[in-house]
Design an enzyme around this catalytic site. Structure first.
Site, mmCIF file in Angstrom:
data_model
loop_
_atom_site.group_PDB
_atom_site.id
_atom_site.type_symbol
_atom_site.label_atom_id
_atom_site.label_comp_id
_atom_site.label_asym_id
_atom_site.label_seq_id
_atom_site.Cartn_x
_atom_site.Cartn_y
_atom_site.Cartn_z
ATOM 1 N N GLU A 123 0.874 -1.174 0.000
ATOM 2 C CA GLU A 123 0.000 0.000 0.000
ATOM 3 C C GLU A 123 0.912 1.225 0.000
ATOM 4 O O GLU A 123 1.507 1.563 1.024
ATOM 5 C CB GLU A 123 -0.900 0.012 1.230
ATOM 6 C CG GLU A 123 -1.757 1.276 1.337
ATOM 7 C CD GLU A 123 -2.428 1.426 2.692
ATOM 8 O OE1 GLU A 123 -2.591 2.579 3.136
ATOM 9 O OE2 GLU A 123 -2.777 0.405 3.307
ATOM 10 N N ARG A 163 1.415 10.140 0.859
ATOM 11 C CA ARG A 163 1.951 11.104 1.814
ATOM 12 C C ARG A 163 3.151 11.837 1.230
ATOM 13 O O ARG A 163 3.677 12.764 1.837
ATOM 14 C CB ARG A 163 2.366 10.400 3.115
ATOM 15 C CG ARG A 163 1.230 9.685 3.820
ATOM 16 C CD ARG A 163 1.713 8.985 5.071
ATOM 17 N NE ARG A 163 0.681 8.117 5.628
ATOM 18 C CZ ARG A 163 0.849 7.351 6.695
ATOM 19 N NH1 ARG A 163 2.020 7.350 7.323
ATOM 20 N NH2 ARG A 163 -0.132 6.582 7.143
ATOM 21 N N THR A 221 -3.694 6.445 1.936
ATOM 22 C CA THR A 221 -3.847 7.856 2.303
ATOM 23 C C THR A 221 -4.483 8.644 1.155
ATOM 24 O O THR A 221 -4.101 9.775 0.859
ATOM 25 C CB THR A 221 -2.491 8.485 2.721
ATOM 26 O OG1 THR A 221 -1.713 7.538 3.448
ATOM 27 C CG2 THR A 221 -2.730 9.691 3.631
ATOM 28 N N LYS A 265 -11.420 -0.275 6.636
ATOM 29 C CA LYS A 265 -10.178 -0.106 7.381
ATOM 30 C C LYS A 265 -10.540 0.444 8.764
ATOM 31 O O LYS A 265 -11.268 1.435 8.862
ATOM 32 C CB LYS A 265 -9.272 0.871 6.626
ATOM 33 C CG LYS A 265 -8.031 1.327 7.371
ATOM 34 C CD LYS A 265 -7.281 2.342 6.521
ATOM 35 C CE LYS A 265 -6.062 2.893 7.253
ATOM 36 N NZ LYS A 265 -5.292 3.828 6.406
#
Length: 214
Positions: free
Chosen positions: A41, A45, A68, A128
């Site tokens: 993943e 960021r 993210t 999640k």
């Protein structure tokens, strides 16, 4: 559950990776696959995220997704780069809908009953649970699973070898997200032997906890 999520469930851990320089993507991918952790993943960021996904997504031995993801534009960018699943820190209807329109499995961050119900309203059955360490860890998921018997949770945030067994012992947890086997500093320093070893140790621990083969 989609085919991609079923594949993730087979491996039990989604390594959450921060890549600051896309030139490290190939070495990172080699190390993860060699270490028995063929899922990545790549988090949005850093500015290098899309290029890192692009560099890793053409491999047949690695499942690559984007993490993210907080906007429709990032969903689009991740999809264009070749991401095969989308992970978001929170629940955004726009993000979920766009991922669904593109045929990408999406895991929104949910920590409350209201958020879980909203995710179900969007047609999702897997979320999640984030940040897991802040919102009560495995005991919280066990409590949430009582009314939400048809929901799967992938806890992320504070997951480590010390509490991995607690999470994987829950029937509603098909996998966890973690970063301990892919430290950002090790990626930056191209310490791929170290990453391979950490991945190997993580894969071995999963096998011990689940009774699977190493």
């Amino acid at each position: 559950m989609s085919l991609t999520l079923e594949q993730i469930a087979q491996h039990k851990i989604v390594p959450v990776v921060v890549v600051n320089d896309a030139k490290n993507a190939d070495g990172l991918a080699d190390a993860m696959v060699a270490g028995g952790m063929p899922v990545a993943e790549i988090t949005f960021r850093t500015a290098a995220a899309a290029d890192a996904i692009r560099a890793m997504a053409n491999r047949s031995d690695l499942i690559v997704g984007a993490g993210t993801v907080r906007s429709v534009a990032q969903v689009e960018e991740a999809a264009e780069a070749g991401a095969t699943f989308i992970v978001s820190p929170g629940l955004s209807e726009a993000v979920v809908r766009h991922a669904q329109e593109l045929g990408l499995p999406v895991l929104p961050g949910c920590a409350t009953p209201t958020e879980i119900m909203a995710a179900q309203g969007l047609g999702l059955d897997t979320v999640k649970f984030f940040p897991a360490n802040v919102y009560g860890g495995a005991p919280a998921i066990k409590s949430l699973a009582a009314p939400f018997t048809d929901v799967k949770f992938i806890p992320t945030g504070g997951v480590s070898p010390k509490n991995l067994a607690d999470f994987l012992a829950l029937p509603c947890v098909p996998a966890v997200g973690g970063s301990w086997m892919v430290p950002a500093q090790a990626v930056d320093n191209q310490e791929f032997d170290k990453i391979e070893q950490l991945c190997r140790e993580a894969a071995r621990l999963v096998a011990e906890l689940t009774g699977g083969a190493e």
